[in-house]
Design a protein around this motif. Structure first.
Motif, PDB file in Angstrom:
ATOM      1  N   MET A  77       0.847  -1.175   0.000  1.00 14.01           N
ATOM      2  CA  MET A  77       0.000   0.000   0.000  1.00 14.01           C
ATOM      3  C   MET A  77       0.891   1.236   0.000  1.00 14.01           C
ATOM      4  SD  MET A  77      -3.217   1.047   2.428  1.00 14.01           S
ATOM      5  CE  MET A  77      -2.547   0.745   4.027  1.00 14.01           C
ATOM      6  N   ASP A  78       0.576   2.164  -0.879  1.00 11.28           N
ATOM      7  CA  ASP A  78       1.326   3.411  -0.994  1.00 11.28           C
ATOM      8  C   ASP A  78       1.052   4.291   0.220  1.00 11.28           C
ATOM      9  OD1 ASP A  78       2.670   5.642  -1.914  1.00 11.28           O
ATOM     10  OD2 ASP A  78       1.006   6.307  -3.157  1.00 11.28           O
ATOM     11  N   ASP A  79       2.098   4.783   0.883  1.00  8.08           N
ATOM     12  CA  ASP A  79       1.932   5.666   2.037  1.00  8.08           C
ATOM     13  C   ASP A  79       1.845   7.109   1.573  1.00  8.08           C
ATOM     14  OD1 ASP A  79       1.758   3.790   4.037  1.00  8.08           O
ATOM     15  OD2 ASP A  79       3.914   3.752   4.393  1.00  8.08           O
ATOM     16  N   ALA A  80       0.712   7.458   0.957  1.00  7.50           N
ATOM     17  CA  ALA A  80       0.481   8.830   0.514  1.00  7.50           C
ATOM     18  C   ALA A  80       0.488   9.737   1.738  1.00  7.50           C
ATOM     19  CB  ALA A  80      -0.854   8.924  -0.212  1.00  7.50           C
ATOM     20  N   PRO A  81       0.914  10.983   1.560  1.00  6.18           N
ATOM     21  CA  PRO A  81       0.901  11.904   2.702  1.00  6.18           C
ATOM     22  C   PRO A  81      -0.521  12.031   3.258  1.00  6.18           C
ATOM     23  CG  PRO A  81       2.047  12.873   0.828  1.00  6.18           C
ATOM     24  CD  PRO A  81       1.413  11.605   0.353  1.00  6.18           C
ATOM     25  N   MET A  82      -0.676  11.830   4.554  1.00  6.95           N
ATOM     26  CA  MET A  82      -1.989  11.877   5.193  1.00  6.95           C
ATOM     27  C   MET A  82      -2.209  13.179   5.956  1.00  6.95           C
ATOM     28  SD  MET A  82      -3.784   9.080   4.700  1.00  6.95           S
ATOM     29  CE  MET A  82      -4.925   9.166   6.061  1.00  6.95           C
ATOM     30  N   VAL A  83      -1.152  13.699   6.582  1.00  4.83           N
ATOM     31  CA  VAL A  83      -1.290  14.909   7.396  1.00  4.83           C
ATOM     32  C   VAL A  83      -1.750  16.062   6.505  1.00  4.83           C
ATOM     33  CG1 VAL A  83      -0.083  16.584   8.836  1.00  4.83           C
ATOM     34  CG2 VAL A  83       0.385  14.142   9.091  1.00  4.83           C
ATOM     35  N   GLY A  84      -2.801  16.742   6.949  1.00  8.32           N
ATOM     36  CA  GLY A  84      -3.351  17.861   6.195  1.00  8.32           C
ATOM     37  C   GLY A  84      -4.547  17.500   5.341  1.00  8.32           C
ATOM     38  N   LEU A  85      -4.818  16.203   5.169  1.00  8.73           N
ATOM     39  CA  LEU A  85      -5.993  15.811   4.397  1.00  8.73           C
ATOM     40  C   LEU A  85      -7.255  16.044   5.205  1.00  8.73           C
ATOM     41  CD1 LEU A  85      -4.866  12.468   2.702  1.00  8.73           C
ATOM     42  CD2 LEU A  85      -4.938  14.763   1.714  1.00  8.73           C
ATOM     43  N   MET A  86      -8.351  16.283   4.487  1.00  9.53           N
ATOM     44  CA  MET A  86      -9.649  16.499   5.118  1.00  9.53           C
ATOM     45  C   MET A  86     -10.441  15.198   5.085  1.00  9.53           C
ATOM     46  SD  MET A  86      -9.627  19.781   5.734  1.00  9.53           S
ATOM     47  CE  MET A  86     -10.906  20.927   5.405  1.00  9.53           C
ATOM     48  N   GLY A  87     -11.296  15.056   6.084  1.00  8.70           N
ATOM     49  CA  GLY A  87     -12.162  13.890   6.147  1.00  8.70           C
ATOM     50  C   GLY A  87     -13.449  14.243   6.857  1.00  8.70           C
ATOM     51  N   ARG A  88     -14.307  13.243   7.038  1.00 12.38           N
ATOM     52  CA  ARG A  88     -15.578  13.445   7.734  1.00 12.38           C
ATOM     53  C   ARG A  88     -15.723  12.360   8.786  1.00 12.38           C
ATOM     54  NH1 ARG A  88     -19.683  16.628   6.601  1.00 12.38           N
ATOM     55  NH2 ARG A  88     -18.950  16.958   4.475  1.00 12.38           N
ATOM     56  N   VAL A  89     -16.169  12.755   9.976  1.00 17.44           N
ATOM     57  CA  VAL A  89     -16.352  11.812  11.078  1.00 17.44           C
ATOM     58  C   VAL A  89     -17.564  10.928  10.791  1.00 17.44           C
ATOM     59  CG1 VAL A  89     -16.849  11.598  13.551  1.00 17.44           C
ATOM     60  CG2 VAL A  89     -15.299  13.393  12.738  1.00 17.44           C
ATOM     61  N   THR A  90     -17.363   9.606  10.863  1.00 13.08           N
ATOM     62  CA  THR A  90     -18.455   8.658  10.673  1.00 13.08           C
ATOM     63  C   THR A  90     -18.814   7.945  11.974  1.00 13.08           C
ATOM     64  OG1 THR A  90     -16.876   6.990   9.906  1.00 13.08           O
ATOM     65  CG2 THR A  90     -17.969   8.299   8.220  1.00 13.08           C
ATOM     66  N   GLY A  91     -17.972   8.088  12.981  1.00 16.26           N
ATOM     67  CA  GLY A  91     -18.222   7.552  14.322  1.00 16.26           C
ATOM     68  C   GLY A  91     -17.597   8.505  15.323  1.00 16.26           C
ATOM     69  N   THR A  92     -18.365   8.995  16.268  1.00 14.71           N
ATOM     70  CA  THR A  92     -17.923  10.046  17.196  1.00 14.71           C
ATOM     71  C   THR A  92     -16.505   9.822  17.721  1.00 14.71           C
ATOM     72  OG1 THR A  92     -20.202  10.435  17.852  1.00 14.71           O
ATOM     73  CG2 THR A  92     -18.511  11.271  19.327  1.00 14.71           C
ATOM     74  N   VAL A  93     -15.708  10.891  17.677  1.00 19.08           N
ATOM     75  CA  VAL A  93     -14.324  10.889  18.137  1.00 19.08           C
ATOM     76  C   VAL A  93     -14.284  11.652  19.462  1.00 19.08           C
ATOM     77  CG1 VAL A  93     -11.997  11.712  17.607  1.00 19.08           C
ATOM     78  CG2 VAL A  93     -13.481  10.911  15.747  1.00 19.08           C
ATOM     79  N   GLY A  94     -13.664  11.073  20.487  1.00 21.24           N
ATOM     80  CA  GLY A  94     -13.601  11.790  21.752  1.00 21.24           C
ATOM     81  C   GLY A  94     -12.838  11.038  22.815  1.00 21.24           C
ATOM     82  N   PRO A  95     -12.721  11.647  24.001  1.00 18.18           N
ATOM     83  CA  PRO A  95     -12.017  11.005  25.106  1.00 18.18           C
ATOM     84  C   PRO A  95     -12.656   9.656  25.448  1.00 18.18           C
ATOM     85  CG  PRO A  95     -12.543  13.287  25.639  1.00 18.18           C
ATOM     86  CD  PRO A  95     -13.258  12.950  24.368  1.00 18.18           C
ATOM     87  N   GLY A  96     -11.848   8.638  25.555  1.00 12.28           N
ATOM     88  CA  GLY A  96     -12.340   7.308  25.896  1.00 12.28           C
ATOM     89  C   GLY A  96     -13.045   6.592  24.759  1.00 12.28           C
ATOM     90  N   LEU A  97     -13.060   7.183  23.568  1.00 13.92           N
ATOM     91  CA  LEU A  97     -13.722   6.584  22.406  1.00 13.92           C
ATOM     92  C   LEU A  97     -12.710   6.327  21.297  1.00 13.92           C
ATOM     93  CD1 LEU A  97     -16.766   9.021  22.073  1.00 13.92           C
ATOM     94  CD2 LEU A  97     -16.762   6.748  23.137  1.00 13.92           C
ATOM     95  N   VAL A  98     -12.941   5.272  20.555  1.00 18.07           N
ATOM     96  CA  VAL A  98     -12.208   5.058  19.315  1.00 18.07           C
ATOM     97  C   VAL A  98     -13.193   5.414  18.215  1.00 18.07           C
ATOM     98  CG1 VAL A  98     -11.015   3.433  17.822  1.00 18.07           C
ATOM     99  CG2 VAL A  98     -10.825   3.209  20.297  1.00 18.07           C
TER     100      VAL A  98
END
Length: 72
Positions: free
Chosen positions: A1-22
């Motif tokens: 798998m090609d390790d394309a630069p990831m830092v700076g890319l935009m995305g959308r949250v599909t499962g809540t991100v937060g303390p104590g959560l994955v």
């Protein structure tokens, strides 16, 4: 798998991100859209589903740390 630069890319949250959560985000990368496990870049932040985020750190193969792309 090609390790394309990831830092700076935009995305959308599909499962809540937060303390104590994955959370989960979908990011357009390598000519498609891929899901990544996600944690908040600022540990106390809670980022709700549907929020547009920016990748701040990438830990191969499938983990990212994200922050909201826009102020609420």
């Amino acid at each position: 798998m090609d390790d394309a630069p990831m830092v700076g890319l935009m995305g959308r949250v599909t499962g809540t991100v937060g303390p104590g959560l994955v959370g989960e985000v979908i990011v357009r990368v390598r000519g498609g859209a891929e899901h990544f496990l996600a944690y908040p870049a600022v540990a106390k932040d809670r980022i709700e589903r549907g929020t547009v985020v920016m990748v701040m750190e990438y830990l191969p193969p499938r983990t990212v740390y994200v922050s909201p792309a826009y102020d609420a």
